[in-house]
Write an enzyme that holds these catalytic residues in place. Structure first.
Site, PDB file in Angstrom:
ATOM      1  N   ARG A 237      41.057  52.189  46.765  1.00 34.68           N
ATOM      2  CA  ARG A 237      40.637  51.412  45.599  1.00 34.68           C
ATOM      3  C   ARG A 237      41.867  50.741  45.000  1.00 34.68           C
ATOM      4  O   ARG A 237      42.918  51.377  44.838  1.00 34.68           O
ATOM      5  CB  ARG A 237      39.989  52.323  44.541  1.00 34.68           C
ATOM      6  N   GLU A 266      39.833  42.857  41.782  1.00 36.11           N
ATOM      7  CA  GLU A 266      39.096  42.190  42.861  1.00 36.11           C
ATOM      8  C   GLU A 266      38.106  41.225  42.223  1.00 36.11           C
ATOM      9  O   GLU A 266      37.517  41.574  41.198  1.00 36.11           O
ATOM     10  CB  GLU A 266      38.340  43.203  43.719  1.00 36.11           C
ATOM     11  N   HIS A 285      38.421  43.542  51.017  1.00 37.04           N
ATOM     12  CA  HIS A 285      37.596  44.754  50.920  1.00 37.04           C
ATOM     13  C   HIS A 285      36.521  44.789  52.012  1.00 37.04           C
ATOM     14  O   HIS A 285      35.323  44.790  51.725  1.00 37.04           O
ATOM     15  CB  HIS A 285      36.962  44.862  49.522  1.00 37.04           C
TER      16      HIS A 285
HETATM   17  C1  DGY Z   1      33.036  52.343  49.993  1.00 40.77           C
HETATM   18  O1  DGY Z   1      32.112  52.698  50.729  1.00 40.77           O
HETATM   19  O2  DGY Z   1      33.390  53.022  49.033  1.00 40.77           O
HETATM   20  C2  DGY Z   1      33.667  51.030  50.263  1.00 40.77           C
HETATM   21  O3  DGY Z   1      34.951  50.935  49.754  1.00 40.77           O
HETATM   22  C3  DGY Z   1      32.815  49.923  49.706  1.00 40.77           C
HETATM   23  O4  DGY Z   1      32.903  49.924  48.316  1.00 40.77           O
END
Ligand code: DGY
Length: 321
Positions: A237, A266, A285
């Site tokens: 993250r 983001e 992402h």
């Molecule tokens: C997750 O599955 O957590 C990915 O990062 C998509 O948000």
């Protein structure tokens, strides 16, 4: 029973729901739903399959207490107020396990791309600079035998470490709250303190969840404890790193490179200085974005909804109801 889905999702999950006679409505517009729109839609449905970055906060949960389940199309659930969901008795589920390999592959891809300055060289071609070649210009670094440091050696970190050991015979160190005995046995991974992880890693890859404890951990003071030759990888993250501090650390040679699949904030804006740096690779992402993985995630989310409708135990709860 009726399910609202906040994006168009892969067929495997849809088919499971439709075959069970459930009516499914997908949000097909190419724009996200506002919080008020999401509430307004969900009030007409029995379950929500959340495939967007909408936040499931207390306001939403108070308005949508009738939902039998909120099935996330993600493993991460930092966008959910889990305490409020528990209090208001709205079950929430996620998709653990099925995206570990695809996400680890993204971390591996970023590591390779940074080490060989791949995105930078690609941009040189686009600029018409593939002409005169110089044996000493724009060199990358080898990864063979280097030290991989994993912050958060769970499912995804374990696959990443396995890839790095097989491909480059890398030494694996990690920092977790508890021991990962399977990784220690299989990969010779060694658990170290956070300070040792920073000091010894040639590549430091982040695979922790976003929590109040992990938010903003990679800041100026932490980058300064890393090797000047280190590569920082974040596929977890964006909020785990301080992006201004990361930019400064790269500009000042405090660390050598960075590979990001997640940014802070983001989406990243196109004028972000990271996008022009030779030793940086950024992806939007896409950690779990393969046909196979996204289908497996949609099937898993659908199975959670089916279980909720039948009153069976939820296969992948993040709430404790
Ligand atoms: C997750 O599955 O957590 C990915 O990062 C998509 O948000």
């Amino acid at each position: 029973m009726k399910v609202f889905v906040t994006r168009v999702i892969p067929p495997d999950g849809l088919e499971l729901l439709q075959r069970a006679g459930i009516s499914v409505t997908q949000w097909t517009e190419k724009r996200g739903l506002s919080p008020a729109e999401l509430i307004a839609h969900c009030r007409q449905y029995d379950a929500l399959l959340l495939a967007s970055d909408n936040h499931i906060d207390r306001t939403f949960l108070e308005q949508c207490r009738h939902l039998k389940v909120i099935a996330l199309l993600s493993v991460g659930y930092d966008k959910v107020d889990v305490a409020a969901a528990n209090e208001l008795r709205v079950p929430v589920t996620n998709t653990p396990g099925v995206l570990s390999a695809a996400t680890a592959d993204t971390a591996f891809l970023l590591m390779m791309s940074v080490a060989r300055k791949a995105f930078f060289h690609y941009r040189r071609i686009l600029r018409g600079e593939w002409g005169f070649s110089e044996p000493t210009a724009n060199l990358g670094v080898d990864l063979e035998g280097k030290t991989l440091g994993v912050w958060g050696l769970g499912n995804i970190g374990h696959v990443m470490a396995k890839r790095c050991v097989s491909a480059f015979n890398m030494k694996v160190i990690y920092h977790n709250r508890g021991r990962n005995e399977a990784a220690e046995k299989e990969l010779g991974a060694v658990r170290v303190s956070f300070e040792e992880l920073l000091a010894q890693s040639d590549v430091l890859t982040v695979h922790t969840a976003l929590t109040p404890q992990t938010t903003g951990v990679f800041n100026k003071a932490v980058f300064e404890q890393m090797k000047p030759s280190a590569i920082f990888i974040n596929t977890a993250r964006g909020a785990i790193h301080n992006e201004a501090d990361l930019i400064a650390a790269l500009q000042q040679g405090v660390i050598w490179g960075a590979g990001l699949d997640v940014t802070n904030p983001e989406p990243m804006q196109p004028d972000n200085p990271l996008l022009d740096m030779p030793t940086v690779a950024v992806l939007p992402h896409i950690g779990s974005a393969t046909e196979e993985t996204r289908n497996a995630m949609s099937a898993m989310a659908a199975k959670n909804i089916l279980a909720a409708f039948k009153g069976d135990p939820l296969p992948n709860p993040v709430t404790s109801l």
